[in-house]
Design a protein around this motif. Structure first.
Motif, short mmCIF file in Angstrom:
data_model
loop_
_atom_site.label_atom_id
_atom_site.label_comp_id
_atom_site.label_asym_id
_atom_site.label_seq_id
_atom_site.Cartn_x
_atom_site.Cartn_y
_atom_site.Cartn_z
N LEU A 70 21.33 -2.19 -6.78
CA LEU A 70 22.34 -1.18 -6.41
C LEU A 70 21.84 -0.18 -5.38
O LEU A 70 22.64 0.48 -4.73
CB LEU A 70 22.77 -0.41 -7.66
N SER A 71 20.52 -0.07 -5.25
CA SER A 71 19.99 0.95 -4.35
C SER A 71 20.36 0.59 -2.90
O SER A 71 20.79 -0.52 -2.61
CB SER A 71 18.48 1.07 -4.49
N LEU A 72 20.14 1.51 -2.01
CA LEU A 72 20.58 1.28 -0.64
C LEU A 72 19.62 0.39 0.15
O LEU A 72 20.02 -0.30 1.07
CB LEU A 72 20.77 2.62 0.08
N VAL A 201 1.22 -9.76 -6.36
CA VAL A 201 0.69 -8.41 -6.16
C VAL A 201 0.98 -8.02 -4.72
O VAL A 201 0.58 -8.73 -3.79
CB VAL A 201 -0.83 -8.36 -6.46
N ASN A 202 1.71 -6.95 -4.57
CA ASN A 202 2.08 -6.50 -3.23
C ASN A 202 1.33 -5.22 -2.89
O ASN A 202 0.99 -4.43 -3.77
CB ASN A 202 3.59 -6.24 -3.17
N MET A 203 1.09 -5.03 -1.62
CA MET A 203 0.52 -3.80 -1.07
C MET A 203 -0.92 -3.53 -1.53
O MET A 203 -1.34 -2.37 -1.57
CB MET A 203 1.40 -2.58 -1.39
N SER A 234 -0.36 -13.08 -3.05
CA SER A 234 -0.19 -11.65 -2.82
C SER A 234 0.21 -11.38 -1.37
O SER A 234 -0.01 -12.21 -0.48
CB SER A 234 -1.50 -10.93 -3.13
N VAL A 235 0.83 -10.23 -1.20
CA VAL A 235 1.16 -9.75 0.14
C VAL A 235 0.39 -8.45 0.32
O VAL A 235 0.60 -7.50 -0.45
CB VAL A 235 2.68 -9.52 0.30
N LEU A 236 -0.52 -8.43 1.26
CA LEU A 236 -1.34 -7.22 1.43
C LEU A 236 -0.55 -6.11 2.10
O LEU A 236 0.49 -6.35 2.73
CB LEU A 236 -2.58 -7.56 2.27
N1 LIG Z 1 3.26 -5.33 2.00
C1 LIG Z 1 3.68 -4.10 2.34
N2 LIG Z 1 2.95 -3.36 3.21
C2 LIG Z 1 3.34 -2.12 3.55
N3 LIG Z 1 4.42 -1.49 3.07
C3 LIG Z 1 5.19 -2.17 2.19
C4 LIG Z 1 4.87 -3.51 1.79
N4 LIG Z 1 5.80 -3.92 0.92
C5 LIG Z 1 6.68 -2.91 0.78
N5 LIG Z 1 6.30 -1.85 1.54
C6 LIG Z 1 6.97 -0.53 1.62
O1 LIG Z 1 7.49 -0.23 0.34
C7 LIG Z 1 8.82 0.21 0.44
C8 LIG Z 1 9.61 -0.31 -0.74
O2 LIG Z 1 9.84 -1.70 -0.57
P1 LIG Z 1 11.12 -2.40 -1.24
O3 LIG Z 1 12.36 -1.67 -0.92
O4 LIG Z 1 11.06 -3.84 -0.91
O5 LIG Z 1 10.75 -2.18 -2.78
P2 LIG Z 1 11.66 -2.47 -4.05
O6 LIG Z 1 10.73 -2.88 -5.14
O7 LIG Z 1 12.74 -3.42 -3.71
O8 LIG Z 1 12.27 -1.04 -4.34
P3 LIG Z 1 13.43 -0.68 -5.42
O9 LIG Z 1 12.76 -0.70 -6.75
O10 LIG Z 1 13.87 0.69 -5.01
O11 LIG Z 1 14.49 -1.71 -5.28
C9 LIG Z 1 9.33 -0.29 1.76
O12 LIG Z 1 10.16 0.67 2.34
C10 LIG Z 1 8.12 -0.54 2.59
O13 LIG Z 1 7.90 0.53 3.50
#
Ligand SMILES: Nc1ncnc2c1ncn2[C@@H]1O[C@H](COP(=O)(O)OP(=O)(O)OP(=O)(O)O)[C@@H](O)[C@H]1O
Ligand SMILES: [Mg+2]
Length: 301
Positions: A70-72, A201-203, A234-236
């Motif tokens: 639902l978020s933007l 694992v992201n970030m 993973s995505v760094l």
């Molecule tokens: N691998 C990455 N490297 C750098 N920044 C990242 C990476 N993945 C995500 N981000 C940052 O994290 C923010 C959040 O990402 P995203 O909106 O995909 O998360 P989400 O889990 O879907 O959030 P929500 O829980 O609000 O739905 C993004 O705006 C982006 O700037």
């Protein structure tokens, strides 16, 4: 001469005739459904869904993204798509499914579904079957359905998590994120002990840090829940990601050779190499909506 001309026409006809399509019978067609979820918000789910879908689409898979966040900052915004209608318009009878679906890069089909899950509970069984019929008509032969959920344990999120054949749990290396992810896993395990759960694992700052986080999660899951989870990769942390978001494009397209893109490609490979463990009857398009209907209706999730 006439015979020869006839033969030639037949040959030309044969060359131009469309290649025979080997139709699988509906009961043998399989579609994998993955709910992408997390404990904590903002860990990168929507970005992973959008880019993973494109990576799979590029490999010839037919991919449907169900945007249930639902978020933007959801998939359509990330990809610069502008859906005018959503699933609730289909459920109310104002629109057909074909009118709400938007097409993204690599042919991925995005179904804006954030509004509509609550309305599912209002449907009669016959209307539900009508909706499933719409999916089978407008989006036939899908190979994979990725569901982007909101963070946390709201009923609408959990309904999707339970309805999907597989779950992709996303975390970052921060304890606040992986402890929340573990809580989500506990919940999944309690309701569906056999659910196939993948982890990403992201970030993380390095492969080592990502690996350590995945190891830790895997060990906790095994030790305390006896639930095996598979590490999908993973995505760094990569500046390509926020850069691409600013341009409302997938990082896979903006920076196809960047670190984040490489991580997504490796995830796509692992996903396609993994065998879905969901029973065959849970691997058709209808199953996701029937289960969603069931969970939403009984509020079990
Ligand atoms: N691998 C990455 N490297 C750098 N920044 C990242 C990476 N993945 C995500 N981000 C940052 O994290 C923010 C959040 O990402 P995203 O909106 O995909 O998360 P989400 O889990 O879907 O959030 P929500 O829980 O609000 O739905 C993004 O705006 C982006 O700037
Ligand atoms: Mg999101």
């Amino acid at each position: 001469m006439t015979d020869q001309a006839q033969r030639l026409r037949e040959l030309v006809g044969a060359v131009h005739a469309p290649a025979p399509v080997i139709e699988l019978r509906p009961e043998t067609r399989r579609v994998r459904t993955l709910a992408v979820t997390s404990g904590k918000g903002g860990v990168g789910k929507s970005n992973i869904v959008a880019n993973l879908a494109i990576a799979l689409g590029r490999r010839g898979r037919k991919v449907m993204v169900v945007d249930a966040d639902l978020s933007l900052a959801n998939v359509d915004v990330l990809l610069g798509l502008q859906p005018r209608f959503n699933l609730s318009h289909v459920l109310s009878g104002e629109k057909r499914l074909g009118e709400i679906v938007v097409e993204g890069p690599s042919g991925i089909k995005v179904v804006p579904a954030a509004s509509g899950v609550a309305e599912l509970t209002m449907l009669r069984e016959s209307e539900l079957e009508g909706l499933i019929g719409e999916f089978t008509t407008f989006l036939p032969d899908m190979d994979l359905i990725l569901v982007d959920t909101a963070a946390g344990m709201a009923d609408s999120v959990l309904s999707f998590v339970h309805a999907a054949g597989e779950v992709l749990l996303v975390t970052t290396p921060e304890p606040t994120a992986y402890l929340d992810a573990y809580q989500m896993l506990k919940h999944i395990h309690f309701h569906s002990p056999d659910k196939q759960v993948h982890l990403t694992v992201n970030m993380a700052g390095s492969e080592k840090e990502a690996y350590r986080t995945a190891e830790f999660m895997g060990q906790m899951a095994k030790r305390f829940l006896d639930h095996e989870i598979s590490h999908l990769g993973s995505v760094l942390r990569d500046p390509d990601v926020p850069n691409a978001i600013r341009h409302q494009k997938a990082f896979l397209e903006e920076s196809p050779h960047g670190i984040a893109a490489r991580g997504i490609q490796a995830m796509a490979t692992r996903l396609l190499n993994s065998q879905p463990s969901a029973p065959a009857e849970d691997q058709d398009v209808g199953s996701l909506w029937r289960k969603l209907f069931k969970y939403a209706k009984i509020g079990k999730a």
